[in-house]
Design a protein around this motif. Structure first.
Motif, short mmCIF file in Angstrom:
data_model
loop_
_atom_site.label_atom_id
_atom_site.label_comp_id
_atom_site.label_asym_id
_atom_site.label_seq_id
_atom_site.Cartn_x
_atom_site.Cartn_y
_atom_site.Cartn_z
N VAL A 89 5.66 7.67 -6.01
CA VAL A 89 4.69 6.39 -5.67
C VAL A 89 6.26 5.17 -5.20
CG1 VAL A 89 3.42 5.32 -5.55
CG2 VAL A 89 2.54 6.73 -6.64
N GLY A 90 5.60 4.76 -3.70
CA GLY A 90 6.68 3.87 -3.15
C GLY A 90 7.95 4.31 -2.71
N MET A 91 8.61 5.73 -2.80
CA MET A 91 9.48 5.68 -1.80
C MET A 91 8.55 5.92 -0.35
SD MET A 91 10.62 9.79 -2.89
CE MET A 91 12.02 9.88 -3.70
N GLU A 92 9.97 5.93 0.23
CA GLU A 92 10.17 6.36 2.27
C GLU A 92 10.73 7.58 2.09
OE1 GLU A 92 11.38 2.69 3.68
OE2 GLU A 92 10.13 1.06 2.63
N LEU A 93 10.01 8.22 3.08
CA LEU A 93 10.27 9.37 4.04
C LEU A 93 10.47 8.50 5.37
CD1 LEU A 93 8.44 11.70 1.64
CD2 LEU A 93 10.60 11.46 1.65
N THR A 108 5.72 5.40 3.60
CA THR A 108 5.47 5.27 2.47
C THR A 108 4.66 5.73 1.62
OG1 THR A 108 5.78 3.41 2.77
CG2 THR A 108 5.75 3.37 0.56
N VAL A 109 5.28 6.37 0.68
CA VAL A 109 4.06 7.52 0.28
C VAL A 109 2.81 6.02 -0.97
CG1 VAL A 109 4.25 8.77 -2.07
CG2 VAL A 109 6.49 9.47 -0.83
N THR A 110 2.24 6.45 -0.82
CA THR A 110 0.87 5.85 -1.76
C THR A 110 0.43 6.42 -2.52
OG1 THR A 110 -0.85 6.21 -0.09
CG2 THR A 110 0.32 4.26 0.69
N GLU A 111 0.33 7.53 -3.13
CA GLU A 111 -0.56 8.64 -3.94
C GLU A 111 0.10 9.54 -4.13
OE1 GLU A 111 -5.01 9.03 -5.38
OE2 GLU A 111 -4.63 7.80 -3.72
N MET A 119 0.16 9.73 2.14
CA MET A 119 1.83 9.03 2.75
C MET A 119 1.03 8.07 4.08
SD MET A 119 4.82 11.09 2.05
CE MET A 119 4.47 12.44 3.84
N ASP A 120 1.40 6.73 4.12
CA ASP A 120 1.26 5.93 5.22
C ASP A 120 2.19 5.31 5.89
OD1 ASP A 120 -0.39 3.73 6.49
OD2 ASP A 120 -1.03 2.61 5.02
N GLY A 121 1.95 5.74 7.23
CA GLY A 121 2.84 5.46 8.55
C GLY A 121 2.47 4.39 9.05
#
Length: 157
Positions: A89-93, A108-111, A119-121
């Motif tokens: 969680v919190g990592m960016e891809l 951003t990985v949110t959960e 993941m939230d873009g």
């Protein structure tokens, strides 16, 4: 000297929400080429036009003029087995729009729930009205070489 087209401007700034809570503070000054080159938000650039060194500014941007409205369609769920790395969680891809592989989107990985990651873009500040506050630290007229350098740098990033 005041801020006009083709000046290199150095700003010290931070971003608050409309209640005055600090959202983002840069440790380094922002240096940009003034003159509608797309390096900073047009509304901010317009408000800075004509300011001098030492002048401070407070500029409020509505969400649509800042990082855009929050778009729920940019929130996706992916199987962990489909992702290239072990995620937290919190990592960016980096991801891509399927219809346009040139357009990179940062998720951003949110959960993480079982074997799926949400993941939230959206940009972390999407959907928020923002207040930019800061001070003009330096202004100098850009040389033709500096303008060329800045434009080439922004094209390659």
């Amino acid at each position: 000297m005041t801020i006009t087209k083709n000046c290199i401007v150095t700003l010290d700034y931070h971003i608050n929400d409309t209640e005055g809570n600090l959202l983002h503070e840069e440790e380094e000054s922002l240096v940009y080429l003034h003159g509608n080159y797309g390096h900073i938000f047009p509304t901010v650039e317009k408000a800075l036009e004509g300011k001098s060194v030492g002048e401070s500014f407070t500029i409020t941007l509505s969400a649509d003029k800042a990082f855009g409205e929050y778009d729920p369609s940019l929130v996706i769920s992916e199987a962990l087995s489909e992702l290239p790395v072990e995620v937290s969680v919190g990592m960016e891809l980096d991801g891509y729009f399927e219809e346009d592989s040139d357009d990179v989107i940062i998720y951003t990985v949110t959960e993480i729930n079982g074997d799926h990651a949400t993941m939230d873009g959206n940009h972390p500040l999407a959907g928020m009205d923002l207040v930019f506050e800061g001070t003009v630290l330096d202004i100098h007229e850009a040389t033709p070489e500096e303008i060329k350098e800045v434009l080439e740098f922004h094209q390659s990033h």
